[in-house]
Design a protein around this motif. Structure first.
Motif, short mmCIF file in Angstrom:
data_model
loop_
_atom_site.label_atom_id
_atom_site.label_comp_id
_atom_site.label_asym_id
_atom_site.label_seq_id
_atom_site.Cartn_x
_atom_site.Cartn_y
_atom_site.Cartn_z
N LEU A 83 -61.92 -0.76 -65.54
CA LEU A 83 -61.91 0.60 -66.09
C LEU A 83 -62.64 0.61 -67.42
CD1 LEU A 83 -58.20 1.54 -65.38
CD2 LEU A 83 -60.22 2.60 -64.37
N ALA A 84 -62.49 -0.49 -68.18
CA ALA A 84 -63.12 -0.54 -69.49
C ALA A 84 -64.64 -0.51 -69.39
CB ALA A 84 -62.67 -1.81 -70.22
N VAL A 85 -65.20 -1.24 -68.45
CA VAL A 85 -66.68 -1.30 -68.40
C VAL A 85 -67.27 -0.04 -67.76
CG1 VAL A 85 -66.83 -3.81 -68.38
CG2 VAL A 85 -66.70 -2.59 -66.21
N THR A 86 -66.45 0.70 -67.01
CA THR A 86 -66.98 1.81 -66.21
C THR A 86 -67.67 2.92 -67.01
OG1 THR A 86 -65.46 1.31 -64.46
CG2 THR A 86 -66.38 3.52 -64.47
N PRO A 87 -67.07 3.46 -68.09
CA PRO A 87 -67.78 4.54 -68.80
C PRO A 87 -69.16 4.10 -69.27
CG PRO A 87 -65.79 3.87 -69.97
CD PRO A 87 -65.74 3.22 -68.66
N ALA A 88 -69.26 2.86 -69.76
CA ALA A 88 -70.57 2.38 -70.21
C ALA A 88 -71.53 2.30 -69.04
CB ALA A 88 -70.41 1.02 -70.88
N PHE A 89 -71.03 1.82 -67.89
CA PHE A 89 -71.89 1.69 -66.71
C PHE A 89 -72.39 3.05 -66.23
CE2 PHE A 89 -70.51 -2.67 -64.86
CZ PHE A 89 -70.94 -3.26 -66.02
N ARG A 90 -71.51 4.03 -66.28
CA ARG A 90 -71.93 5.36 -65.83
C ARG A 90 -73.04 5.91 -66.70
NH1 ARG A 90 -67.50 8.11 -62.46
NH2 ARG A 90 -68.43 10.13 -62.78
N MET A 91 -73.08 5.39 -67.92
CA MET A 91 -74.11 5.81 -68.87
C MET A 91 -75.37 4.96 -68.69
SD MET A 91 -73.19 6.17 -72.85
CE MET A 91 -73.40 4.42 -73.10
N ARG A 92 -75.34 4.06 -67.67
CA ARG A 92 -76.41 3.08 -67.47
C ARG A 92 -76.59 2.19 -68.69
NH1 ARG A 92 -75.48 4.67 -63.25
NH2 ARG A 92 -76.76 5.69 -61.69
N CYS A 93 -75.47 1.85 -69.28
CA CYS A 93 -75.48 0.93 -70.42
C CYS A 93 -74.72 -0.30 -69.95
CB CYS A 93 -74.78 1.59 -71.61
SG CYS A 93 -74.62 0.51 -73.03
N PHE A 146 -74.08 -0.13 -81.75
CA PHE A 146 -74.75 0.35 -82.95
C PHE A 146 -76.21 -0.10 -82.94
CE2 PHE A 146 -76.07 -0.50 -87.34
CZ PHE A 146 -75.93 0.77 -87.87
N PHE A 147 -76.44 -1.37 -82.60
CA PHE A 147 -77.80 -1.88 -82.58
C PHE A 147 -78.64 -1.20 -81.50
CE2 PHE A 147 -76.06 -4.92 -85.38
CZ PHE A 147 -77.12 -5.50 -86.06
N ILE A 255 -72.61 5.14 -78.77
CA ILE A 255 -71.66 4.42 -79.61
C ILE A 255 -70.23 4.78 -79.22
CG2 ILE A 255 -70.81 4.14 -81.97
CD1 ILE A 255 -73.64 4.27 -82.94
N ARG A 256 -69.98 6.07 -79.01
CA ARG A 256 -68.63 6.50 -78.68
C ARG A 256 -68.16 5.87 -77.37
NH1 ARG A 256 -68.76 12.53 -77.76
NH2 ARG A 256 -69.22 11.90 -75.64
N THR A 257 -69.05 5.85 -76.37
CA THR A 257 -68.66 5.32 -75.06
C THR A 257 -68.42 3.82 -75.13
OG1 THR A 257 -70.02 7.04 -74.10
CG2 THR A 257 -69.30 5.29 -72.65
N MET A 258 -69.28 3.11 -75.87
CA MET A 258 -69.08 1.66 -75.99
C MET A 258 -67.81 1.35 -76.77
SD MET A 258 -71.16 -0.39 -74.46
CE MET A 258 -71.48 -1.89 -75.38
N LEU A 259 -67.51 2.16 -77.77
CA LEU A 259 -66.26 1.95 -78.51
C LEU A 259 -65.07 2.10 -77.56
CD1 LEU A 259 -66.79 3.79 -81.92
CD2 LEU A 259 -66.71 1.33 -81.51
N LEU A 260 -65.13 3.11 -76.70
CA LEU A 260 -64.05 3.32 -75.72
C LEU A 260 -63.96 2.13 -74.78
CD1 LEU A 260 -62.00 5.24 -74.33
CD2 LEU A 260 -63.89 5.97 -72.87
N SER A 261 -65.12 1.70 -74.32
CA SER A 261 -65.20 0.56 -73.41
C SER A 261 -64.52 -0.67 -74.04
CB SER A 261 -66.67 0.29 -73.12
OG SER A 261 -66.83 -0.49 -72.00
N GLY A 262 -64.91 -0.94 -75.28
CA GLY A 262 -64.34 -2.10 -75.97
C GLY A 262 -62.86 -1.93 -76.23
#
Lengths: 366, 432
Positions: A83-93, A146-147, A255-262
């Protein structure tokens, strides 16, 4: 032009959307074929009856109520990281740093348990563990995000490398907090006082973890499907330019999505330390950060489907362990069977999206 | 049409397979029977355990014992292989068969999985559970608290004598005696090299690849070194650590580091073939641990010491069977057959090694020779007359027990796991 009639025997064409029952018929056929192949290999290599091997695999998850609870707990942990990695993946990140993010969350929880024991009341320790592990996981994902947002660095490599940093940090603290001296193992933290241990609900050690992950799962489904954030994630994933055009601040969404993911990864680390293991080792996440990638992909980034895909992977893994014990086989044999089954299941997606057309002789193609 | 045909084909294959499975192999029919057996046996075992008076009556029938073994890796690790062989041997002696009499679980990590594995073994009717890795200990204790009617034995652990549980026990062996003998064999080899003129007396330096700077390892390499010096007084030693129990690459690199540093003979305490293969490639003689490497390294392998866990397993299982108490700590010795040397590889060993080892072994067995005799080693030039060791492992690192008396260090007496963690003169830690 003399050899013009030597057209290929078949060609691959993209399929339109299949009705759901046909798609599932293909998946089912793939599973049956995989089981048949596994059966043939099992009887050829080990001379065992494949049916008794399958029975053992089944027993590995459903043999006793304890095994069933362990199955549920393992599903919950794998699902949580997925579940954690999913939002980032949906963003193609491509956040491949779930392993490290969960590990750093585990480190933060363990640190609270060790350093705050007997200084704060138990409930306050648990609150500190929760906050610090979620924040730690978010920071660990936030750095590459961030980077990426600022300088468009490659998040795949960056998050991967953050895994190694996290592993080494944990290895270091395992030595700092080791008991006994020189062993580089921490052992069970606060085993006498049980400070920082999650409460046991209804006599079932794993129930609380499972409930927490179930809540996270529903929340993630709602967040991705119905919230404005979820929509923004989908748009950024489809096309960054479109997102910019419609006025979405892409950097902020990344940034927001990766923060959520993490943060959700950090939560997984918290559950591993506070909920079940009560210790910290560099291998505590046990590769779930990478398995989660497969779980998420197989479920097409849908949180509800991920319950089934994580069940499948955990079920196969537990079954592999069971046949190792029952038949005295090496663990690798169970892994081979798991590999075959996954290969067929992933392969079936190809036949759902594409069709193979035989080229008929003597007829011109359109 | 094609689809129905494919479906039909698949169906035929499945049925054919099922038919093959039933007719061709008589074995499968035995498998369900074997599966059913534990369930049937479990019931009497559970009934017998609480009521100890009932046990002798049933003794004549099948032994009231089902053992479960938890191993960290599988047979690819020399450490676990040594345990697996011992488990097989001990169970065979007691007439237990795999599946019905004992169950083996491999690749169990040092975490909650260990507790789960132990609990599952209890579910399958096991009333004796053994785990082989140091990091399993906390989880074994957790399981022991939950299942007071089941006996839990843990190899290499330190907490049984302070845990206050009747059903949790530690076992170890005085492997320092075996390593001392290995050291003697190494010292004889050094002497041979000095006599042959390949090295001078000052160049007699041995190397040691250790896992962790932990008492078990320190006790091991110190006893090895004292064995070397027992026959070759000019010897010195370099030690390097891999900080892992099993890492072929790091162990190989450790060996290279030692060889480059001028070590002419190597020994090790880690669980892979990393160091031996490197020694064979460089023609550096070595003394091994856990098992023989004569097949893979015929030119350089001298001898190996190992712990034979079978006597402990057999003893503890017999106690469980008869309802007798197992002591919190049990230390096997060279006399009980718990410490063993492999066959000496004549091709690499110095002449007369076998005779010398037999002589020293006899002295160790009758107590006339002590491995940690304080007259043979010093710390900063001083002979120790007293040393406080952290025997009670309460997580506090507070040494509380004096372990030097009567002119020697009493290793593995106050608890089974080693606690010799002194840095003695003559040994250089390359990683310090």
């Amino acid at each position: 032009m003399n050899k013009n009639d030597r057209a290929p025997l078949f060609h691959v064409a993209k399929r339109g959307a299949l009705p759901w029952y046909q798609a599932w018929a293909i998946r089912g056929a793939a599973l049956i074929l995989a089981l048949i192949l596994c059966g043939i290999i099992t009887s050829l290599v080990t001379k065992l009856n494949p049916l008794s091997v399958y029975a053992a695999i089944w027993k590995g998850s459903f043999g006793t109520s304890r095994k069933f609870w362990v199955l549920l707990q393992n599903i919950a942990m794998l699902l949580c990281v997925s579940l954690a990695v999913t939002p980032a993946f949906r963003m193609r990140c491509w956040n491949l740093g779930a392993e490290g993010q969960a590990l750093i969350g585990a480190l933060a929880s363990a640190a609270c348990m060790i350093l705050l024991a007997n200084k704060l009341p138990n409930w306050a320790v648990i609150v500190c563990m929760t906050v610090s592990s979620v924040v730690a996981g978010a920071i660990w994902a936030g750095i590459p995000a961030f980077f990426k947002a600022k300088w468009n660095t490659n998040e795949t490599l960056f998050t991967l490398m953050m895994n190694y940093v996290a592993t080494q940090l944990v290895a270091y603290y395992c030595v700092v907090w080791e008991s006994p001296k020189g062993s580089a193992t921490i052992g069970i933290i606060n085993s006498k006082t049980e400070i920082g241990w999650f409460p046991v609900l209804g006599g079932q050690k794993y129930l609380l973890n499972i409930l927490i992950v179930a809540v996270v799962c529903v929340a993630m489904f709602v967040y991705l499907r119905y919230s404005k954030h979820g929509y923004e994630i989908a748009v950024v994933g489809e096309s960054e330019r479109t997102a910019r055009y419609v006025g979405i601040k892409v950097e902020r969404v990344i940034i927001r999505t990766m923060l959520l993911s993490g943060a959700v990864c950090g939560l997984a680390g918290l559950l591993l330390v506070g909920g079940t293991n009560h210790t910290l080792t560099p291998t505590i996440v046990d590769g779930r950060g990478f398995t989660a990638v497969m779980v998420s992909w197989l479920a097409k980034f849908n949180p509800v489907w991920m319950i089934f895909t994580s069940f499948l992977l955990v079920f196969l893994g537990r079954g592999a362990g069971e046949i190792t014990t029952n038949f005295g086989l090496n663990h690798s044999f169970g892994d081979i069977l798991t590999g075959i089954i996954l290969f067929f299941i992933i392969g079936s997606e190809f036949f759902i999206n594409y069709q193979i057309k035989l080229t008929r002789k003597g007829r011109k193609e359109e | 049409m094609k689809k129905t045909f494919a479906l039909l084909l698949a169906l035929v294959m499945v049925l054919a397979l099922a038919a093959c499975g039933q007719s061709a192999a008589p074995a499968p029919s035995a498998a369900p029977a074997a599966e059913a057996a534990p369930a049937a046996e479990a019931a009497p075992a559970e009934e017998a355990a609480p009521a100890e008076e009932a046990a002798p009556a049933e003794e004549a029938a099948a032994p009231a014992l089902k053992a479960g073994f938890i191993f960290l890796h599988d047979e690819t690790s020399t450490y676990d292989l040594n345990f697996m062989n011992a488990a097989k041997e001990a169970c065979a002696k007691l007439g237990l068969e795999e599946g019905t009499g004992y169950i083996v679980k491999t690749n169990i990590p040092e975490g909650q999985e260990c507790y789960d594995a132990a609990a599952e073994l209890v579910d399958e009717g096991c009333n004796f559970i053994f785990a082989d890795s140091f990091g399993h200990e906390s989880y074994m204790i957790q399981a022991a608290k939950e299942f007071p009617e089941v006996q839990f034995c843990h190899a290499t652990g330190t907490q049984a004598h302070t845990a206050g549980l009747d059903n949790y026990h530690n076992g170890f062996a005085s492997i320092y005696e075996g390593r001392f003998l290995g050291g003697v064999a190494a010292g004889l080899k050094l002497n041979e090299m000095i006599e042959a003129g390949t090295i001078t007396e000052d160049q007699a330096k041995v190397g040691y690849v250790g896992a962790f700077p932990y008492a078990e390892v320190k006790s091991g390499y110190t006893s090895f070194f004292l064995g070397v010096r027992y026959v070759c007084p000019s010897a010195t030693m370099d030690v390097t650590f891999t900080n892992s129990w099993y890492d072929p690459t790091l162990e190989k690199e450790g060996a290279i580091k030692l060889i480059n540093n001028g070590c002419v003979l190597i020994s090790e305490h880690a669980d892979s073939m990393g160091a031996p293969t490197e020694c064979e490639a460089n023609n550096i003689p070595f003394v091994f641990y856990n098992g023989s490497a004569a097949v893979d390294c015929p030119n350089t392998f001298i001898v190996a010491s190992r712990i034979d866990w079978a006597p402990y397993m057999e003893y503890a299982m017999t106690c469980t069977m008869n309802g007798e108490a197992i002591p919190a700590d049990w230390t096997g010795t060279i006399a009980t057959g718990s410490v063993k040397l492999t066959e000496i590889n004549e091709q690499a060993a110095a002449a007369g090694t076998a005779e010398k080892l037999a002589e020293v072994q006899a002295m160790l067995e009758d107590g006339s020779l002590k491995v940690f005799d304080t007259a043979t080693w010093t710390v900063d030039g001083q002979t120790l007359t007293e040393y406080q060791a952290d025997v009670d492992d309460m997580g506090d690192f507070v040494p509380e027990t004096n372990v030097i008396a009567d002119g020697f260090f009493h290793e593995s007496e106050f608890r089974s796991a080693p606690y010799f963690d002194i840095d003695i003169d003559g040994i250089t830690n390359l990683d310090a």
